[in-house]
Design an enzyme around this catalytic site. Structure first.
Site, short mmCIF file in Angstrom:
data_model
loop_
_atom_site.label_atom_id
_atom_site.label_comp_id
_atom_site.label_asym_id
_atom_site.label_seq_id
_atom_site.Cartn_x
_atom_site.Cartn_y
_atom_site.Cartn_z
N CYS A 1 -2.28 8.98 2.81
CA CYS A 1 -2.14 8.51 1.43
C CYS A 1 -3.42 8.70 0.64
CB CYS A 1 -1.70 7.05 1.41
SG CYS A 1 -2.73 5.96 2.40
N GLU B 1 0.88 -1.16 0.00
CA GLU B 1 0.00 0.00 0.00
C GLU B 1 0.92 1.21 0.00
OE1 GLU B 1 -1.42 3.20 0.67
OE2 GLU B 1 -1.69 2.63 2.76
#
Length: 463
Positions: free
Chosen positions: A265, A231
């Site tokens: 993010c 990720e």
């Protein structure tokens, strides 16, 4: 790789921690392997009891846990408490659902001679989790809860600036009744990370972090023939269509870009606004950003946190200057941020046309890129003009049409009328340079299990 707690608001070095020795790493691997062979045989009820106890302890000691997050990476105290609660909810999701999600699956067979074919989901062993500093507890919970539920055990290499959060979570799991070796925090070096990945008892690695770190770790895991999930970064689009409820949309835009100090993010890094409402959106957005209050993250009146470190703040300022050098226009917004602490003045970047490479960058902090789109089709084009593919959002009063637009945005997650809905019961992950694999739900639960076929075949079956 120095492990230290440095308060990003005061700049004070609160504590330092020695890196692990090779002997400590070897011992941790031995203990984890022994724990796995015991843990894999435990019942779902036993695993659930440990996870539920961890959730209860997180809630009982929420203020203590939250203060550690604020101390180490500058998170607003209210946001830190919300992270603690989210982590507890993730544990509870698997308490309620793991056994059902991992139940053996009877497969339909075409030929009766195939007998009874069943798919079972068995744990693999030790996993390595490499986690970032921006959500020190949530990132652990997101990998630990499903993998313990599946029967695996975990070794954690956390970010070097949140060593107390890492140690506290290890203590939490011990208090919850997890057997020794079931979850181990290591202040590992880069060489030791490779040592762990290449140990034959380790069966996978999950990383959340930068593209650069992901590329290095994925390559090492690939060489060792170990599965990995990644990720990585994101530059999520926040698409505003002409029929959006602008007042509410602007409020979400300010929040979506600046929560956690803009260090998320999946924060709304690229505002893409259709021409008809661009000027009105820009006017309201500037006013909203100007209302943010930068200050002590423990103060309830503070709404803009410092960045996680002075280096992070300095690096972001260099990045802004580089964007300007490539032709972007930068406008600082709001009252001056404090001189003390790792603050960056909220900044709006425009003029990020197709020739400006900065339009493809991820700005990790209170920096907003705002694009004027000719129309809806152009907004979709701009949204997809990125090497990333993590999340994104679409704002419109027509929810059905919002779904249609969301389906044209190439990311792992898209939200209609919300910047990003991070929940315990929604999957998380992206595509392209944002990584691969999924966390949470059954998808995350089954990332590191052996999907084994057991087929009881009729003895007289034809070959």
């Amino acid at each position: 790789m120095s492990y230290a707690t440095i308060n990003p608001y005061t700049g004070e070095t609160v504590a330092t921690f020695p890196e692990a020795t090779d002997a400590e790493v070897a011992n941790a691997l031995d203990r984890a392997d022994a724990a796995f062979h015991e843990w894999r045989k435990t019942s779902f009820a036993h695993r659930a009891a440990v996870l539920q106890k961890a959730a209860d302890l997180l809630r009982r000691d929420a203020d203590e846990h939250a203060r550690i997050l604020t101390l180490e990476m500058g998170k607003l105290f209210a946001e830190a408490k919300a992270e603690v609660e989210l982590s507890a909810k993730i544990f509870e999701y698997y308490v309620r659902n793991a056994e059902k999600l991992l139940a053996p699956e009877k497969l339909p067979v075409l030929d009766p001679e195939e007998g009874e074919a069943v798919l079972v989901h068995e744990p693999l062993g030790i996993l390595l989790a490499i986690e970032p500093w921006n959500f020190p507890y949530y990132q652990i919970a997101r990998i630990l809860a499903p993998q313990l539920s599946a029967g695996n055990v975990l070794i954690l290499k956390h970010a070097s600036n949140v060593p107390q959060a890492a140690a506290r979570f290890e203590k939490l799991m011990a208090e919850a009744g997890l057997l020794a070796g079931g979850f181990t925090n290591l202040y590992a070096t880069r060489d030791q990370i490779n040592m762990i990945i290449n140990d034959p008892r380790v069966h996978g690695v999950a990383l959340t972090g930068s593209e650069a770190a992901g590329a290095v770790v994925a390559a090492e895991a690939g060489k060792a023939l170990k599965k990995s999930t990644m990720e990585l970064g994101g530059a999520d689009a926040f698409v505003v269509l002409k029929d959006a409820d602008l007042d509410k949309t602007i409020d979400w835009a300010v929040f979506g870009r600046h929560w956690n100090g803009g260090q998320v993010c999946v924060s709304s890094k690229r505002m893409i606004v259709v021409d008809e409402v661009y000027d009105k959106f820009m006017e309201g957005y500037k006013k909203g950003v100007a209302k943010l209050v930068a200050g002590d993250p423990m103060d309830p009146a503070t709404t803009l946190a410092p960045l996680s470190s002075q280096k992070a703040a300095d690096d972001l300022k260099v990045q802004i200057a580089a964007a300007i050098a490539h032709g972007a226009k930068a406008e600082e917004v709001g009252p001056a941020v404090p001189n003390k602490g790792a603050f960056v003045q909220p900044t709006i970047l425009t003029g990020m046309d197709g020739d400006n490479p900065a339009r493809l960058w991820e700005f990790f902090g209170p920096v907003s890129m705002i694009f004027r789109a000719r129309d809806e089709a152009d907004a979709i084009r701009i949204a997809n003009d990125t090497p990333f593919g993590l999340g994104g959002s679409v704002f419109t009063k027509d929810e059905k049409h919002g779904f249609e637009v969301a389906s044209q945005i190439a990311t792992g997650m898209v939200f209609v009328n919300h910047p990003t809905k991070v929940e315990a019961d929604l999957p998380f992950g992206g595509i392209k340079r944002s990584g691969y694999g999924r966390e949470l739900l059954g998808l995350g639960l089954k990332e590191f299990v052996n999907h084994k076929l057991i087929d009881v075949v009729k003895i007289d079956a034809h070959f």
